[in-house]
Write a protein that holds these residues in place. Structure first.
Motif, PDB file in Angstrom:
ATOM      1  N   ALA A 204       0.826  -1.212   0.000  1.00  0.00           N
ATOM      2  CA  ALA A 204       0.000   0.000   0.000  1.00  0.00           C
ATOM      3  C   ALA A 204       0.857   1.259   0.000  1.00  0.00           C
ATOM      4  O   ALA A 204       0.536   2.243  -0.679  1.00  0.00           O
ATOM      5  CB  ALA A 204      -0.915  -0.007   1.219  1.00  0.00           C
ATOM      6  N   LEU A 205       1.961   1.247   0.724  1.00  0.00           N
ATOM      7  CA  LEU A 205       2.839   2.413   0.765  1.00  0.00           C
ATOM      8  C   LEU A 205       3.451   2.702  -0.599  1.00  0.00           C
ATOM      9  O   LEU A 205       3.540   3.856  -1.027  1.00  0.00           O
ATOM     10  CB  LEU A 205       3.953   2.194   1.798  1.00  0.00           C
ATOM     11  CG  LEU A 205       3.546   2.315   3.266  1.00  0.00           C
ATOM     12  CD1 LEU A 205       4.676   1.839   4.171  1.00  0.00           C
ATOM     13  CD2 LEU A 205       3.197   3.765   3.603  1.00  0.00           C
ATOM     14  N   VAL A 206       3.859   1.656  -1.296  1.00  0.00           N
ATOM     15  CA  VAL A 206       4.451   1.831  -2.626  1.00  0.00           C
ATOM     16  C   VAL A 206       3.441   2.472  -3.579  1.00  0.00           C
ATOM     17  O   VAL A 206       3.758   3.409  -4.320  1.00  0.00           O
ATOM     18  CB  VAL A 206       4.939   0.477  -3.182  1.00  0.00           C
ATOM     19  CG1 VAL A 206       5.334   0.613  -4.645  1.00  0.00           C
ATOM     20  CG2 VAL A 206       6.121  -0.040  -2.369  1.00  0.00           C
ATOM     21  N   LEU A 207       2.202   1.974  -3.555  1.00  0.00           N
ATOM     22  CA  LEU A 207       1.181   2.504  -4.441  1.00  0.00           C
ATOM     23  C   LEU A 207       0.828   3.946  -4.083  1.00  0.00           C
ATOM     24  O   LEU A 207       0.673   4.801  -4.965  1.00  0.00           O
ATOM     25  CB  LEU A 207      -0.066   1.628  -4.389  1.00  0.00           C
ATOM     26  CG  LEU A 207      -1.213   2.064  -5.293  1.00  0.00           C
ATOM     27  CD1 LEU A 207      -0.795   2.000  -6.757  1.00  0.00           C
ATOM     28  CD2 LEU A 207      -2.439   1.211  -5.066  1.00  0.00           C
ATOM     29  N   ARG A 208       0.708   4.235  -2.819  1.00  0.00           N
ATOM     30  CA  ARG A 208       0.264   5.561  -2.397  1.00  0.00           C
ATOM     31  C   ARG A 208       1.292   6.637  -2.717  1.00  0.00           C
ATOM     32  O   ARG A 208       0.947   7.806  -2.875  1.00  0.00           O
ATOM     33  CB  ARG A 208      -0.072   5.537  -0.903  1.00  0.00           C
ATOM     34  CG  ARG A 208      -0.741   6.799  -0.404  1.00  0.00           C
ATOM     35  CD  ARG A 208      -1.626   6.528   0.781  1.00  0.00           C
ATOM     36  NE  ARG A 208      -2.932   6.008   0.379  1.00  0.00           N
ATOM     37  CZ  ARG A 208      -3.889   5.660   1.226  1.00  0.00           C
ATOM     38  NH1 ARG A 208      -3.678   5.770   2.529  1.00  0.00           N
ATOM     39  NH2 ARG A 208      -5.050   5.211   0.792  1.00  0.00           N
ATOM     40  N   ARG A 209       2.551   6.264  -2.847  1.00  0.00           N
ATOM     41  CA  ARG A 209       3.580   7.238  -3.192  1.00  0.00           C
ATOM     42  C   ARG A 209       3.400   7.787  -4.614  1.00  0.00           C
ATOM     43  O   ARG A 209       3.989   8.808  -4.973  1.00  0.00           O
ATOM     44  CB  ARG A 209       4.969   6.613  -3.045  1.00  0.00           C
ATOM     45  CG  ARG A 209       5.398   6.407  -1.601  1.00  0.00           C
ATOM     46  CD  ARG A 209       6.770   5.752  -1.527  1.00  0.00           C
ATOM     47  NE  ARG A 209       7.795   6.615  -2.093  1.00  0.00           N
ATOM     48  CZ  ARG A 209       8.447   7.547  -1.402  1.00  0.00           C
ATOM     49  NH1 ARG A 209       8.164   7.744  -0.121  1.00  0.00           N
ATOM     50  NH2 ARG A 209       9.365   8.298  -1.973  1.00  0.00           N
ATOM     51  N   LEU A 210       2.589   7.112  -5.429  1.00  0.00           N
ATOM     52  CA  LEU A 210       2.336   7.577  -6.791  1.00  0.00           C
ATOM     53  C   LEU A 210       1.363   8.744  -6.847  1.00  0.00           C
ATOM     54  O   LEU A 210       1.227   9.390  -7.889  1.00  0.00           O
ATOM     55  CB  LEU A 210       1.787   6.421  -7.640  1.00  0.00           C
ATOM     56  CG  LEU A 210       2.684   5.189  -7.807  1.00  0.00           C
ATOM     57  CD1 LEU A 210       1.936   4.103  -8.569  1.00  0.00           C
ATOM     58  CD2 LEU A 210       3.978   5.553  -8.516  1.00  0.00           C
ATOM     59  N   LEU A 211       0.694   9.012  -5.741  1.00  0.00           N
ATOM     60  CA  LEU A 211      -0.328  10.056  -5.722  1.00  0.00           C
ATOM     61  C   LEU A 211       0.268  11.448  -5.887  1.00  0.00           C
ATOM     62  O   LEU A 211       1.419  11.701  -5.514  1.00  0.00           O
ATOM     63  CB  LEU A 211      -1.098  10.013  -4.398  1.00  0.00           C
ATOM     64  CG  LEU A 211      -2.090   8.874  -4.195  1.00  0.00           C
ATOM     65  CD1 LEU A 211      -2.595   8.880  -2.763  1.00  0.00           C
ATOM     66  CD2 LEU A 211      -3.248   8.999  -5.161  1.00  0.00           C
ATOM     67  N   GLU A 212      -0.537  12.362  -6.429  1.00  0.00           N
ATOM     68  CA  GLU A 212      -0.213  13.777  -6.487  1.00  0.00           C
ATOM     69  C   GLU A 212      -1.250  14.546  -5.673  1.00  0.00           C
ATOM     70  O   GLU A 212      -2.369  14.091  -5.487  1.00  0.00           O
ATOM     71  CB  GLU A 212      -0.223  14.281  -7.937  1.00  0.00           C
ATOM     72  CG  GLU A 212       0.804  13.619  -8.829  1.00  0.00           C
ATOM     73  CD  GLU A 212       0.715  14.114 -10.252  1.00  0.00           C
ATOM     74  OE1 GLU A 212      -0.033  15.094 -10.487  1.00  0.00           O
ATOM     75  OE2 GLU A 212       1.369  13.536 -11.124  1.00  0.00           O
TER      76      GLU A 212
END
Length: 469
Positions: A204-212
């Motif tokens: 989840a942390l890896v995916l959430r880092r893609l957010l702007e």
């Protein structure tokens, strides 16, 4: 003050990334949150409390204590999210939830350390509550602000589908665990779902880092309209909305009554196998995952209030039918009524609130307003299993007071919803303005002229006030 760009000019991929991240992040965070609820209903009474008739009530109470710190988490996360941005706060909520869940799987039991065991598990549950207080409101606000104006409910509904999928995951994990020999289950088996949270937290942390950060928030920040203390502004200008949305969120007690109290009731009173009841809960919540986006799409076309209210009315009816099926131990009927209650009725309201609730606040206090209002309402949901246990008064065949309690909460939500504005056609840039007479940093007397200019700009670009083609 520069006018915000219309919603239709935002990159569409940002909305999709936000929706996917909201789904996965919420699913993994609420997997952590709800494996605790399953364990509390099935085994924590034996593991972490002194033997006796009150052990189950105390175990249910540990589910509720997380809802005590959820408003505090909402205040903290809402303040930071409205002041510094949504993304960093959402990364923090995942870290706190993942760490506290993993540590629960490492705890010694009551037989090993005595009274220190319930104290430690309550402490870690409180940390889970802090994290959950900021997760879904933050994810909902971020996705809402990225979404096209005419599809806000559809995109934000994926946050709630993620939460329901997290419940499905936590339930499915407990089906084989609950089927273990009792000795192995109590010795070490119960720890597996909690320790496994370390893996899902990293994903989840890896995916959430893609957010702007959403464009509408960045523009407020760049124009120096971010308020110093969002909480003060919230209760000064929007306290009526806070009270209204708190009341609207009371229907969420259906969730904990079905997923926690009904699980214990069905196994201990009706004599239904644990695996069977867990399967019912998994199937009902899986139906909610699928139907949530459909409810969002429908409300984007016909409005928030008709769908939200229809769900509340159906919940008031189906909660009685569901408990009647449980008390009769009618397995096929339990499956059907469980799906209708959670997958259809509850989802019709639940899938909409990530759009409907934050739409009633302006951007500069949106995270705080959504988080605090929702978490205050969820206090009742957190203690609903313990209240339900007390309502049956030792007579476990007496389920009618529990169903009436749930229906009464839905009725309060319905009254508050009737008093709420319809928001599905309001442009994203104007959300919350009509209710407060105040726009981010703009006096009410001048807000009208600027709002008209924004609406005219949006119409020129998209042909409709919400920017939709």
């Amino acid at each position: 003050m520069s006018l915000p760009k219309p919603a239709s000019t935002r990159p569409r991929n940002n909305a999709k990334v936000a929706a996917v991240s909201g789904f996965v992040g919420s699913a993994l965070e609420y997997y952590d949150f709800f494996i605790f609820a399953s364990a509390a209903a099935l085994i924590f009474g034996e593991l972490f409390f002194a033997p006796g008739p009150s052990s189950m009530l105390l175990s249910f109470a540990t589910v509720g204590v997380a809802y005590v710190t959820r408003p505090l988490g909402a205040v903290i996360c809402g303040h930071l999210g409205d002041k510094f941005g949504r993304k960093k706060v959402l990364l923090g909520t995942l870290m706190v939830m993942g760490t506290s869940t993993f540590l629960i799987g490492c705890l010694p039991t009551y037989s090993q350390i005595g009274m220190a065991a319930p104290l430690l598990i309550v402490l870690l549950r409180l940390l889970q509550g802090l994290s959950a207080g900021g997760e879904s409101p933050g994810s909902s606000s971020l996705t809402l602000e990225h979404a096209p104006g005419h599809k806000r409910a559809f995109y934000t509904s994926w946050t709630m589908s993620g939460i329901m999928f997290g419940i499905v995951l936590s339930t499915l994990v407990f089906i084989p665990v609950a089927s273990m020999p009792e000795e192995d289950l109590l010795a070490w088996g119960w720890r597996i779902p909690f320790l496994a949270s370390a893996v899902v937290t990293v994903i989840a942390l890896v995916l959430r880092r893609l957010l702007e950060e959403p464009q509408v928030f960045e523009e407020v920040k760049e124009s120096a309209e971010v308020v110093k203390v969002p909480l003060v502004s919230l209760f000064r200008h929007h306290w009526v909305t806070v009270v209204r949305i708190t009341a609207m969120s009371l229907f969420t007690i259906i969730n904990t009554i079905v997923n926690v109290f009904a699980l214990s009731y069905a196994t201990s009173v009706a004599g239904i196998e644990k695996g069977t009841v867990l399967t019912v809960i998994a199937v009902a919540n899986l139906a909610a995952v699928a139907l949530g986006p459909l409810a969002g799409m429908l409300s984007d076309r016909v409005g928030r209030k008709p769908i939200f209210l229809s769900g509340l009315v159906l919940q008031m009816v189906m909660i009685f039918v569901f408990f009647s099926a449980l008390s009769a131990a009618d397995i096929p009927l339990i499956f059907v009524t469980g799906v209708l209650l959670i997958g259809v009725a509850y989802t019709a309201s639940n899938a909409l609130y990530p759009a409907y609730f934050p739409e009633q606040f302006p951007v500069k206090v949106r995270y705080s307003g959504m988080a605090i209002s929702l978490m205050l309402g969820l206090l009742l949901a957190g203690f609903a299993p313990a209240i339900s246990e007390a309502l049956i008064g030792g007579d476990h065949s007496n389920w009618i007071p529990v169903a009436a309690f749930a229906a009464g909460a839905c009725l309060v939500s319905a009254v508050a919803t009737i008093a709420s504005p319809e928001t599905y056609r309001t442009p994203t840039e104007l959300l919350g303005v009509k209710c407060s007479g105040e726009r981010a940093g703009t006096p009410a007397s001048t807000a009208g002229a600027e709002d008209t200019a924004i609406r005219d700009t949006a119409i020129e670009v998209g042909g409709r006030p919400d920017g939709a083609k």
